[in-house]
Write an enzyme that holds these catalytic residues in place. Structure first.
Site, PDB file in Angstrom:
ATOM      1  N   GLY C 102       0.826  -1.200   0.000  1.00 11.16           N
ATOM      2  CA  GLY C 102       0.000   0.000   0.000  1.00 11.16           C
ATOM      3  C   GLY C 102       0.857   1.245   0.000  1.00 11.16           C
ATOM      4  O   GLY C 102       2.050   1.212  -0.315  1.00 11.16           O
ATOM      5  N   GLY C 104       2.368   2.994   2.206  1.00 10.23           N
ATOM      6  CA  GLY C 104       3.640   2.989   2.918  1.00 10.23           C
ATOM      7  C   GLY C 104       4.709   2.225   2.162  1.00 10.23           C
ATOM      8  O   GLY C 104       5.799   2.741   1.886  1.00 10.23           O
ATOM      9  N   THR C 105       4.397   1.000   1.811  1.00  9.85           N
ATOM     10  CA  THR C 105       5.354   0.137   1.115  1.00  9.85           C
ATOM     11  C   THR C 105       5.799   0.771  -0.192  1.00  9.85           C
ATOM     12  O   THR C 105       6.985   0.758  -0.541  1.00  9.85           O
ATOM     13  CB  THR C 105       4.689  -1.232   0.837  1.00  9.85           C
ATOM     14  OG1 THR C 105       4.183  -1.747   2.071  1.00  9.85           O
ATOM     15  CG2 THR C 105       5.655  -2.211   0.212  1.00  9.85           C
ATOM     16  N   THR C 126      -4.366  -2.388  -1.630  1.00  7.59           N
ATOM     17  CA  THR C 126      -5.116  -1.847  -0.505  1.00  7.59           C
ATOM     18  C   THR C 126      -6.509  -2.420  -0.562  1.00  7.59           C
ATOM     19  O   THR C 126      -7.210  -2.262  -1.555  1.00  7.59           O
ATOM     20  CB  THR C 126      -5.191  -0.314  -0.495  1.00  7.59           C
ATOM     21  OG1 THR C 126      -6.493   0.060  -0.001  1.00  7.59           O
ATOM     22  CG2 THR C 126      -5.065   0.307  -1.852  1.00  7.59           C
ATOM     23  N   ASP C 128      -8.894  -1.420   0.921  1.00  8.29           N
ATOM     24  CA  ASP C 128      -9.847  -0.309   1.015  1.00  8.29           C
ATOM     25  C   ASP C 128     -10.129   0.359  -0.321  1.00  8.29           C
ATOM     26  O   ASP C 128     -11.020   1.189  -0.426  1.00  8.29           O
ATOM     27  CB  ASP C 128      -9.323   0.741   1.986  1.00  8.29           C
ATOM     28  CG  ASP C 128      -9.315   0.255   3.419  1.00  8.29           C
ATOM     29  OD1 ASP C 128     -10.153  -0.604   3.749  1.00  8.29           O
ATOM     30  OD2 ASP C 128      -8.481   0.728   4.194  1.00  8.29           O
ATOM     31  N   MET C 170     -14.848  -2.519   7.141  1.00  8.97           N
ATOM     32  CA  MET C 170     -13.549  -1.835   7.073  1.00  8.97           C
ATOM     33  C   MET C 170     -13.672  -0.508   6.308  1.00  8.97           C
ATOM     34  O   MET C 170     -14.609  -0.312   5.530  1.00  8.97           O
ATOM     35  CB  MET C 170     -12.523  -2.728   6.388  1.00  8.97           C
ATOM     36  CG  MET C 170     -12.043  -3.864   7.298  1.00  8.97           C
ATOM     37  SD  MET C 170     -10.636  -4.752   6.596  1.00  8.97           S
ATOM     38  CE  MET C 170     -11.310  -5.203   5.022  1.00  8.97           C
ATOM     39  N   ARG C 266     -28.796  -4.145  17.238  1.00  7.72           N
ATOM     40  CA  ARG C 266     -27.639  -5.011  17.463  1.00  7.72           C
ATOM     41  C   ARG C 266     -26.523  -4.623  16.497  1.00  7.72           C
ATOM     42  O   ARG C 266     -26.791  -4.109  15.402  1.00  7.72           O
ATOM     43  CB  ARG C 266     -28.000  -6.467  17.189  1.00  7.72           C
ATOM     44  CG  ARG C 266     -28.981  -7.059  18.153  1.00  7.72           C
ATOM     45  CD  ARG C 266     -28.293  -7.410  19.478  1.00  7.72           C
ATOM     46  NE  ARG C 266     -29.226  -8.037  20.409  1.00  7.72           N
ATOM     47  CZ  ARG C 266     -30.094  -7.375  21.173  1.00  7.72           C
ATOM     48  NH1 ARG C 266     -30.170  -6.051  21.118  1.00  7.72           N
ATOM     49  NH2 ARG C 266     -30.888  -8.036  22.000  1.00  7.72           N
ATOM     50  N   GLN C 274     -12.965 -10.007   6.711  1.00  9.78           N
ATOM     51  CA  GLN C 274     -13.045  -9.316   5.420  1.00  9.78           C
ATOM     52  C   GLN C 274     -11.755  -9.397   4.605  1.00  9.78           C
ATOM     53  O   GLN C 274     -11.766  -9.167   3.407  1.00  9.78           O
ATOM     54  CB  GLN C 274     -13.380  -7.827   5.621  1.00  9.78           C
ATOM     55  CG  GLN C 274     -14.774  -7.572   6.107  1.00  9.78           C
ATOM     56  CD  GLN C 274     -14.936  -6.166   6.663  1.00  9.78           C
ATOM     57  OE1 GLN C 274     -15.314  -5.237   5.958  1.00  9.78           O
ATOM     58  NE2 GLN C 274     -14.624  -6.002   7.939  1.00  9.78           N
TER      59      GLN C 274
END
Lengths: 342, 342, 342, 342
Positions: C102, C104-105, C126, C128, C170, C266, C274
């Protein structure tokens, strides 16, 4: 002949399959008509009914939940509850009642049948599989399947990140879901309510696991407890918004493991996804057969009974006895799984 | 103590779970060492062995197939077969043998154990669930699940196009997969090998189904046969390339239905996808327990036996008796499903 | 030519498919050899390598996680980090590096490539889906599929019990998973980090939903925030064991909804399930193609670039630009989904 | 404003999601009313209508098939077809028509819109993904997912028995499903209609594969053809019951492979299960967005257009151009997959 049907307690995959089995056989083979009561015992209490014929049950076999709705209403705790039920059954000309539910729902059915002359037949329902009178209850296989698939998924994260993954599954009083899904999912630790766990031992298993190639998965039933006390459930501090905290055992365990082993640990609480969605093939089969046999009980006037699974066959047991004893995981069976711990 | 393990016959989800159960318990609790024989009885016949220790069984629980390979090699039909097996067991210092397989594989194990003094333990395996000595065999639940999911999918096409959909499932000699998946999938006709079917009746059910709202699904076991003769399997014409034709009952049935009812009809033959892939949670649980109990048999010197499921417990039965009788669908059970036909 | 490969950051279904694509094409078409670095940037930092050839990538396509392991190690925060990496690459005779990860890498890869003369190619990862340079990242489709299936399951409980179900998915900085799974799952409210939500409005939607036939499902990204403040993430009280509390937005929301609407509510927090398990067909396809194109970049000496998806084609973008901008849900797209709220 | 909706051609997961998107947005945002036409163009031809309002589309999002029914009726081949359609639209006061379908259905819509003044909007539907105007069509992702899961399952049988497994998937004119599922499933040979295959080459790949550890999987689109001739589709012999034989390419290929390589080979024809059942999350998302944008076209009076996916956005293209060109697999893309063959 008019037969009433209701579903009580927590929802469970397979309820609709039972209802369909009852109605299809009742209408086509016995010429019965049906009345659906809404939301468990609330239906007959309030006279809240819903049409229940062959078109109404079309297409519901693969659907989770219950077309009749459910609730935990207990007529024994309602003023004149029994009388109101009897009046409403009479008003709707319902001659027999099939109650599909767990301990609570069936307890009322037993009482109505044995004490108050209301002809009842019971169909057992508990996703936790903890009813002693039957080998399995529908919904359990679906829940175990969902939990197992989740555990399969957690393995890859555990492995890639060398983390401990704690997976909290259902089971307040019995460890059936934890034991079955833990074994099927290849868990390295399985903790159940029937046997208090030793946190030191859990951490020892985890540490030893890290010496082999995979990172460990811990499956814990929501009702599992540590040996040292009732700490987990006593957590009643307030959060910043004034709500009472309900910290589950899974979350608690993850923190303790991380603290004691120094290994990064994460929790997943499966929660409601275990009890929803389409039933597994096994649960559809079992629920359908329960429905077919329940209406046969009505046909034969065999009231005060509950249908149950023994081996591959459906049998009948007295309703009054059926719900007396919780079926818990025997120590020998739990010990059998122990070979995979650590 | 060195124990040999082999898997014979058609592959089946759960084989690896059995192997893992045997090895994990054998190594960790009893200190045994293991030798894997490759490709069923061909392994001990040819002395073809493979390493089988704890690292070898790591990660195989969720994987279908068998890490040992399989074949239908029958040592009784091989010259000096028994002698060669005995020699190879001696050469590899294998003191006991666990054979995982169906009728054929276990029949050899029974003979070896009872007549030739080779200590054998059997683990039953048939995806068709047609072994009388056990309530269920692993692999069956997975196959039923896959077939049920396929039937679920066929419903939408049947409905949208008002077509008949015929789904051919496994079951050459018994209708268990057809019956369970047909019931679980809400099929409108289920045809099994145990009872020859009346094509006129099938068409009548289909026609009546079209008067209700849904288009019909017919589930047919590959071994089902029409009342009027053995037509289906006698189809031995050649195709343009000189190959013998193997027209299945599903395809045949679809054509006949279309011809007789005038309704557009399609077939799906599920085939090998029913026996592959990851085992269901139930099958992993059953297979694992079979493995754990099989190595216990070895430990206790209880040879010539087979592990089996009765209710929720694992029992032992004599290998010689275990494979004698085919477990077929009883007429009453088939009749029970009849309420959903048409 | 020897090429190094590493995977960094959170695990993500499809990582193994990328690795397999790189190695298969690199070996078979270009005759390269490979070195795997273990645990992201920790591998080249510590010289921790693993064999990476065709047998090593056999069978990994359908497996989640990464055979190379992963970590969040940032070499820029490690003393002499860059120098140590360069030394280890030289020592292992690695001429080019493919970094899968992602923001950072890839940021490190950009720096190494642009500033320090280490030939790097990037593959975006990612779960996301919040990288602006590519239409989709692998792992996202799998995550959305798992979340959607969970939401499907929650519907039956919501319906049977007339409850509100909150499902936290997420998405710390972007709402892609919430938006896609919420739309696909038929959620009645979807809350994303990009737009602060109005609790009153949420409750109004819920109340209106109860007037129609179904009970509502609320899908909330973990990073979503209420308009009125940062309450949720500031929850830093201690639990009885002295741990800091991390109350998620899902749990908080459920309590607020229950308090304000009087409807039983709930929460389910999907968490790590995920990002684990077998990748979806789409993710395997995308990841495989990313791998094939990444090794082509190496072949062509096109370093400092990242592969990306545009429409149905794979393109290349400069690594330095690729990770600059977060891709968030545009207001118009979120508004489009609004027709299903309430 | 009253808007008509119809679905034509083969059924496809996602049709109901489109219908729901259209109706929810049309009713809630624009105050439109809707008329459903039954069974594609047969509906407006015969004036066969069905209620289509918000309650009618409740709960249909996850359901495969189409609540409107479908057919391949072509009004251009029906006497006075266009006139009858115009009369029925007038009679039912339908001011605009949304046609959801493939090449055939949309061709009629183009004609009606451009030549006969019937305001039409098109939504593309082809499970084969072979429409050039859009990046993807809904249903395709579901089909690829089902095929990939089946291929995953076949691997275990191939491996355990060292067999070749041939899997025939949909794709009469284009190889998209074969290519995507073959790549995602790790097939060792993928054969598509766009490029005639060389049987010798196929057998060479298979033979070479057996030298590595795994047994090969061949994925073949139903429309794939061998280089040497049209043998497969010309198979018109009669079976013993007088039916014309339709031997598929999969079965033919299996026999040829077995004959030429000597390796046991089995076929699975996936058939209708590829197009039924619940749509994948991606397909629900795409179909829903198509529906939302189609009703926007109506709102804006933008008739004679079709909605389409480009990258991550929905665009509009002229209906007349949309269906002209088949989108086939480009040679370069097919070549890219070739690294995995053999």
């Amino acid at each position: 002949m008019r037969v009433g049907v209701l579903t009580g307690g927590g929802d469970c995959p397979g309820l609709n399959a039972v209802i369909r089995g009852i109605v299809r056989k009742g209408v086509q083979e016995y010429g019965y008509v049906f009345t659906g009561f809404r939301d468990g015992w609330r239906g007959p209490l309030d006279g809240d009914v819903v049409r229940l014929d062959v078109p109404a049950v079309r297409g519901i076999l693969p659907r989770g939940g219950t077309i009749l709705g459910s609730s935990r209403t207990d007529p024994l705790k309602v003023e004149n509850g029994i009388r109101r039920i009897k009046e409403n059954l009479a008003k709707h000309e319902v001659h027999a009642l099939i109650a599909i539910g767990g301990e609570g729902t069936l307890g009322v059915a037993a009482l109505l049948s044995d004490e108050y002359g209301v002809p009842c037949v019971g169909v057992p329902k508990t996703i936790d599989n903890d009813l002693s009178a039957t080998d399995y209850t529908f919904g359990f296989d679906t829940a175990v399947g969902i939990a197992t698939e989740a555990i399969d998924r957690l393995h890859t994260t555990a492995e890639s990140h060398r983390r401990v993954l704690v997976c909290e599954v259902m089971g307040r009083h019995s460890g059936w879901i934890a034991l079955h899904s833990g074994l099927a999912g290849g868990a390295n630790v399985i903790l159940i309510p029937e046997q208090r766990f030793d946190l030191e031992q859990v951490c020892a298993w985890i540490t030893s696991r890290f010496k082999a190639s995979y990172a460990p998965i811990v499956v814990v039933a929501e009702g599992a407890m540590p040996k040292d006390g009732d700490l987990v459930l006593k957590d009643e501090s307030l959060d910043p918004f004034g709500h009472v905290r309900l910290s589950g055992v899974g979350e608690w365990l993850a923190k303790e493991i991380e603290k004691r082993t120094g290994k990064e640990t994460r929790t997943t609480v499966l929660g409601h996804i275990q009890r929803g969605g389409t039933p597994s093939a096994f649960d559809r089969w079992l629920a359908t057969r329960f429905g077919l046999h329940a209406i046969d009980c009505v046909r034969e006037g065999d009231f005060g009974t509950m249908v149950a699974l023994r081996g591959t066959g459906i049998v009948r047991v007295p309703l009054a006895e059926a719900t007396v004893r919780l079926k818990t995981v025997e120590p020998e069976l739990y010990a059998e799984a122990g070979v995979f711990f650590g």
